[in-house]
Design a protein around this motif. Structure first.
Motif, PDB file in Angstrom:
ATOM      1  N   ALA A 182     -12.446  -1.727  42.973  1.00  0.00           N
ATOM      2  CA  ALA A 182     -12.693  -0.413  42.377  1.00  0.00           C
ATOM      3  C   ALA A 182     -11.623  -0.104  41.340  1.00  0.00           C
ATOM      4  O   ALA A 182     -10.495  -0.605  41.405  1.00  0.00           O
TER       5      ALA A 182
ATOM      6  N   GLU B 199     -16.845   7.088  46.190  1.00  0.00           N
ATOM      7  CA  GLU B 199     -17.339   6.998  44.816  1.00  0.00           C
ATOM      8  C   GLU B 199     -16.873   8.158  43.942  1.00  0.00           C
ATOM      9  O   GLU B 199     -16.592   7.974  42.753  1.00  0.00           O
ATOM     10  N   ASP B 200     -16.790   9.335  44.504  1.00  0.00           N
ATOM     11  CA  ASP B 200     -16.452  10.514  43.714  1.00  0.00           C
ATOM     12  C   ASP B 200     -15.009  10.967  43.909  1.00  0.00           C
ATOM     13  O   ASP B 200     -14.664  12.116  43.624  1.00  0.00           O
TER      14      ASP B 200
ATOM     15  N   GLY C 280     -12.275   2.710  48.286  1.00  0.00           N
ATOM     16  CA  GLY C 280     -13.560   2.031  48.402  1.00  0.00           C
ATOM     17  C   GLY C 280     -13.393   0.532  48.296  1.00  0.00           C
ATOM     18  O   GLY C 280     -12.574  -0.063  48.994  1.00  0.00           O
TER      19      GLY C 280
ATOM     20  N   HIS D 208     -10.481  11.391  50.538  1.00  0.00           N
ATOM     21  CA  HIS D 208     -11.908  11.125  50.663  1.00  0.00           C
ATOM     22  C   HIS D 208     -12.225  10.689  52.089  1.00  0.00           C
ATOM     23  O   HIS D 208     -11.332  10.333  52.859  1.00  0.00           O
TER      24      HIS D 208
ATOM     25  N   GLN E 235     -17.152   6.881  51.501  1.00  0.00           N
ATOM     26  CA  GLN E 235     -17.674   7.839  50.518  1.00  0.00           C
ATOM     27  C   GLN E 235     -16.641   8.061  49.417  1.00  0.00           C
ATOM     28  O   GLN E 235     -16.272   9.190  49.097  1.00  0.00           O
TER      29      GLN E 235
END
Length: 326
Positions: A217, A236-237, A213, A230, A234
């Motif tokens: 981060a 974040e998780d 990301g 990922h 997207q």
């Protein structure tokens, strides 16, 4: 970011320690833990590297002035200049303090290098040996660019999958940009895949730092047998997950290993291996998911195996193979 004198003195100590003949794997692990513990540590280390490399440049220019009639390439020493060795080794803490002060006062020059692009075609694989001893194995239909700068080695992945065996160089970390993901190492073995908006990293040896990301981060630190994956945008998780060693190296040994992956991804891989396109009949077919292993051999045989692993049937047309859900 502000660098303190103490940060730079510690960075200089690491620089000396890692260039010594007695450096161990434990030293590298401790260094990686220190480097990734704080952005200030990485900033201080980069500054120490740049100063160290400036000494190289000063020594080369001094030799050039002493022998102006000789081409520069013939007077640049292959070993480190003895003057720089004395600065790092003699005087201990006093020398480190003086050098740290010089870095804080003067900053450090950064010189860019030439960028080289490497690519493979459909069904083609290639091994690239870089000037620092790093080896990159490119999977089929891949493209990446390499740029060596004074204080960092940079790689940018476009649409690609590559296995990296990075030569250890404490003076120049190895950075890989793959979409919205940055990978940072000093020396290790790992795989990076960026295909169709998906980014995945798997580690076989050593330690790897991944930022998914935004550049700021929180880093994820991967050990052997771990990976992350990922979809771009997207991240974040994103979580660290176990990855079997045979998965990291599977494609290099003629095996495509999938864990609950959509058929659209599998067909994408097939189309990078063979000239004759494989097409999916509809969205329903594309969304079928597979967990299993495909041996890479003949295209017809691989497509036929899919019909045994998934509820699909295949039809051959004049210029393509069409897969349709049953």
């Amino acid at each position: 970011m502000t660098r303190s004198q103490t940060d730079i003195e510690i960075a200089i100590d690491w620089l000396v320690r890692l260039q010594g003949d007695a450096v161990t794997e434990s030293d590298w692990r401790e260094f990686d833990a220190w480097l990734t513990a704080s952005p200030a540590n990485a900033d201080a280390y980069d500054a120490a590297l740049a100063f160290d490399q400036r000494l190289d440049l000063d020594a080369r220019m001094a030799e050039r002035q002493a022998a102006p009639d000789k081409p520069l390439a013939t007077v640049v020493p292959l070993r480190r200049p003895s003057r720089r060795t004395w600065i790092w080794s003699a005087g201990g803490a006093i020398a480190a303090t003086l050098v740290a002060g010089a870095i804080l006062l003067n900053g450090a020059d950064l010189f860019g290098g030439r960028e080289t692009t490497y690519a493979t075609g459909v069904g083609e694989r290639k091994i690239v040996s870089l000037e620092d001893g790093t080896r990159i194995e490119l999977n089929a239909a891949s493209r990446l660019s390499v740029r060596f700068e004074r204080n960092v080695r940079r790689v940018r992945l476009d649409d690609a999958q590559a296995f990296f065996d990075v030569a250890k160089d404490p003076r120049r970390p190895f950075l890989i940009e793959a979409g919205d993901t940055q990978v940072r190492v000093v020396g290790t073995q790992f795989d990076v895949r960026r295909r169709d908006g998906l980014v995945a990293v798997g580690v076989q040896r050593g330690l790897v730092e991944v930022r998914a990301g935004a550049p700021d981060a929180a880093p994820l630190r991967l050990k052997p047998g771990q990976g992350v994956a990922h979809r771009e945008g997207q991240a974040e998780d994103t979580r660290v997950a176990p990855v079997a060693a045979d998965e990291v190296a599977g494609w290099r040994q003629g095996r495509l290993i999938y864990r609950d992956q959509p058929l659209s991804q599998i067909v994408g891989d097939l189309n990078r291996l063979f000239q004759r396109p494989v097409k999916l009949a509809d969205a329903r077919t594309a969304n079928l998911r597979l967990s299993g292993v495909l041996i890479v051999d003949d295209q017809d045989a691989m497509v036929d195996r899919l019909s045994h692993l998934l509820p699909v049937r295949t039809t051959k047309t004049k210029d393509a193979i069409v897969i349709r859900a049953r």
